[in-house]
Design a protein around this motif. Structure first.
Motif, mmCIF file in Angstrom:
data_model
loop_
_atom_site.group_PDB
_atom_site.id
_atom_site.type_symbol
_atom_site.label_atom_id
_atom_site.label_comp_id
_atom_site.label_asym_id
_atom_site.label_seq_id
_atom_site.Cartn_x
_atom_site.Cartn_y
_atom_site.Cartn_z
ATOM 1 N N ALA A 1 0.862 -1.183 0.000
ATOM 2 C CA ALA A 1 0.000 0.000 0.000
ATOM 3 C C ALA A 1 0.896 1.230 0.000
ATOM 4 O O ALA A 1 2.119 1.125 0.051
ATOM 5 C CB ALA A 1 -0.910 0.020 1.225
ATOM 6 N N VAL A 2 0.264 2.382 -0.041
ATOM 7 C CA VAL A 2 0.992 3.642 0.167
ATOM 8 C C VAL A 2 0.880 4.007 1.643
ATOM 9 O O VAL A 2 -0.217 3.956 2.224
ATOM 10 C CB VAL A 2 0.414 4.776 -0.699
ATOM 11 N N TYR A 3 2.008 4.344 2.240
ATOM 12 C CA TYR A 3 2.037 4.744 3.643
ATOM 13 C C TYR A 3 2.463 6.204 3.712
ATOM 14 O O TYR A 3 3.447 6.610 3.076
ATOM 15 C CB TYR A 3 3.019 3.881 4.424
ATOM 16 N N PHE A 4 1.732 6.990 4.471
ATOM 17 C CA PHE A 4 2.170 8.370 4.643
ATOM 18 C C PHE A 4 1.945 8.835 6.078
ATOM 19 O O PHE A 4 1.070 8.363 6.782
ATOM 20 C CB PHE A 4 1.519 9.310 3.627
ATOM 21 N N CYS A 5 2.800 9.761 6.432
ATOM 22 C CA CYS A 5 2.727 10.318 7.773
ATOM 23 C C CYS A 5 1.974 11.636 7.729
ATOM 24 O O CYS A 5 1.871 12.285 6.689
ATOM 25 C CB CYS A 5 4.119 10.526 8.351
ATOM 26 N N ALA A 6 1.446 12.009 8.866
ATOM 27 C CA ALA A 6 0.787 13.299 9.031
ATOM 28 C C ALA A 6 1.283 13.903 10.332
ATOM 29 O O ALA A 6 1.470 13.197 11.326
ATOM 30 C CB ALA A 6 -0.731 13.147 9.044
ATOM 31 N N VAL A 7 1.495 15.199 10.304
ATOM 32 C CA VAL A 7 2.107 15.893 11.432
ATOM 33 C C VAL A 7 1.233 17.072 11.822
ATOM 34 O O VAL A 7 0.725 17.792 10.952
ATOM 35 C CB VAL A 7 3.522 16.385 11.049
ATOM 36 N N SER A 8 1.067 17.280 13.114
ATOM 37 C CA SER A 8 0.218 18.370 13.581
ATOM 38 C C SER A 8 0.861 19.113 14.735
ATOM 39 O O SER A 8 1.568 18.528 15.551
ATOM 40 C CB SER A 8 -1.135 17.810 14.029
ATOM 41 N N SER A 9 0.601 20.394 14.787
ATOM 42 C CA SER A 9 1.025 21.195 15.945
ATOM 43 C C SER A 9 -0.182 21.820 16.613
ATOM 44 O O SER A 9 -0.061 22.790 17.346
ATOM 45 C CB SER A 9 2.001 22.285 15.498
ATOM 46 N N GLY A 10 -1.353 21.245 16.350
ATOM 47 C CA GLY A 10 -2.561 21.802 16.946
ATOM 48 C C GLY A 10 -3.754 20.928 16.640
ATOM 49 O O GLY A 10 -3.759 19.772 16.988
ATOM 50 N N SER A 11 -4.703 21.446 15.938
ATOM 51 C CA SER A 11 -5.931 20.714 15.667
ATOM 52 C C SER A 11 -5.800 19.869 14.410
ATOM 53 O O SER A 11 -4.815 19.959 13.680
ATOM 54 C CB SER A 11 -7.097 21.692 15.506
ATOM 55 N N ALA A 12 -6.841 19.054 14.169
ATOM 56 C CA ALA A 12 -6.826 18.153 13.018
ATOM 57 C C ALA A 12 -6.728 18.919 11.712
ATOM 58 O O ALA A 12 -6.128 18.438 10.747
ATOM 59 C CB ALA A 12 -8.074 17.270 13.028
ATOM 60 N N ARG A 13 -7.296 20.112 11.668
ATOM 61 C CA ARG A 13 -7.229 20.844 10.397
ATOM 62 C C ARG A 13 -5.826 21.341 10.109
ATOM 63 O O ARG A 13 -5.544 21.825 9.032
ATOM 64 C CB ARG A 13 -8.208 22.007 10.407
ATOM 65 N N GLN A 14 -4.969 21.232 11.107
ATOM 66 C CA GLN A 14 -3.587 21.656 10.910
ATOM 67 C C GLN A 14 -2.665 20.485 10.586
ATOM 68 O O GLN A 14 -1.449 20.639 10.568
ATOM 69 C CB GLN A 14 -3.088 22.381 12.159
ATOM 70 N N LEU A 15 -3.244 19.328 10.340
ATOM 71 C CA LEU A 15 -2.441 18.184 9.934
ATOM 72 C C LEU A 15 -1.809 18.456 8.577
ATOM 73 O O LEU A 15 -2.475 18.870 7.637
ATOM 74 C CB LEU A 15 -3.301 16.925 9.844
ATOM 75 N N THR A 16 -0.523 18.201 8.486
ATOM 76 C CA THR A 16 0.201 18.285 7.220
ATOM 77 C C THR A 16 0.615 16.879 6.830
ATOM 78 O O THR A 16 1.206 16.161 7.642
ATOM 79 C CB THR A 16 1.440 19.183 7.336
ATOM 80 N N PHE A 17 0.301 16.514 5.592
ATOM 81 C CA PHE A 17 0.535 15.144 5.141
ATOM 82 C C PHE A 17 1.759 15.060 4.250
ATOM 83 O O PHE A 17 2.007 15.948 3.416
ATOM 84 C CB PHE A 17 -0.680 14.633 4.363
#
Lengths: 114, 112
Positions: free
Chosen positions: B86-102
Motif C-alpha cells: 500500500a501507500v504509507y504516509f505520515c501526518a504531522v500536527s502542531s494543533g488541531s486536526a485541520r492543521q495536519l500536514t501530510f
C-alpha cells in the motif's frame, strides 16, 4: 462504532457540469468534518472544514464549495466543473472539539472531468 | 508552516522481512504524529499515532519511532505480508486536526 460513508465511488463528468459529492458520518455527534483532495502521487490537500452546521471554512481558493446542512452531513459542490477539478476527493471526520487530532477518512470519490 | 517529506517514494521488501518507512518534518513545535495506510482506490486508514512526549509506540506488528532532535519519525512493520502492500504516509500536527500536514507517501511493495 463510528462509520463514514462517502459516495459515489467514481464519477465522470463533462467540463462545465455541476458536482455534488455527499458524505455522512454515523455513530458520533457534532464531529468536525473535512474535505480533502489528493492528486496522484501527492499528499492530501485540505479544501474545507466544518466545526458545526452551516459553519464552513475554506482553506484554498477554488471552483468548489461546501455545505453542512445537517450535523453529520457534508456536501462538496461545484456549479461548473473545470478539468483541473479532477482528482481523488476524501471526506474525513474528527472528534469535536478537536482534542484528538486523529482524522478518519471515507472511501473516497475518484472524479474525472473530461 | 509545516512541511513533511518522505525519504523514499517507493520501497520493495521480501515477504517476511521487516519494513522501515521514514518521514521528516520541519516544525519543531509539532506535537502529534500519525501514520496512515492507503490501498489503491481507497481512503487512508489509521495505523498508529504518537505524541511528542513519547519516543516509541508499538501496535500489532507496527512500531513508530520519533526522534524530535532531528525531526524524524519512522514506521516499522514486522514480518511484512502481501496485505501490507500500500501507500504509507505520515501526518504531522502542531494543533488541531485541520492543521495536519501530510507527506506524499511511500509505496510499499511486498515481493513473494
Amino acid at each position: 462504532s463510528q462509520t463514514i460513508h462517502q459516495w459515489p465511488a467514481t464519477l465522470v463528468q463533462p467540463v462545465g457540469s455541476p458536482l455534488s459529492l455527499e458524505c455522512t458520518v454515523e455513530g458520533t455527534s457534532n464531529p468536525n468534518l473535512y474535505w480533502y483532495r489528493q492528486a496522484a502521487g501527492r499528499g492530501l490537500q485540505l479544501l474545507f472544514y466544518s466545526v458545526g452546521i452551516g459553519q464552513i471554512s475554506s482553506e484554498v481558493p477554488q471552483n468548489l464549495s461546501a455545505s453542512r446542512p445537517q450535523d453529520r452531513q457534508f456536501i462538496l459542490s461545484s456549479k461548473k466543473l473545470l478539468l483541473s477539478d479532477s482528482g481523488f476527493y476524501l471526506c474525513a471526520w474528527s472528534v469535536h472539539p478537536g482534542l484528538d487530532e486523529k482524522l478518519f477518512f471515507g472511501s473516497g470519490t475518484q472524479l474525472s472531468v473530461l | 508552516g509545516e512541511s513533511v517529506g518522505l525519504h523514499l517514494p517507493t520501497l520493495s521488501v521480501q515477504e517476511g522481512d521487516n519494513s522501515i518507512i521514514n518521514c521528516a518534518y520541519s516544525n519543531s513545535a509539532s506535537d502529534y504524529f500519525i501514520w496512515y495506510k492507503q490501498e489503491s482506490g481507497k481512503g487512508p486508514q489509521f495505523i498508529i499515532d504518537i505524541r511528542s512526549n513519547m519516543d516509541k509506540r508499538q501496535g500489532q506488528r507496527v512500531t513508530v519511532l520519533l526522534n524530535k532532535t532531528v525531526k524524524h519519525l519512522s514506521l516499522q512493520i514486522a514480518a511484512t505480508q502481501p496485505g501490507d502492500s500500500a501507500v504509507y504516509f505520515c501526518a504531522v500536527s502542531s494543533g488541531s486536526a485541520r492543521q495536519l500536514t501530510f507527506g506524499s507517501g511511500t509505496q510499499l511493495t511486498v515481493l513473494p
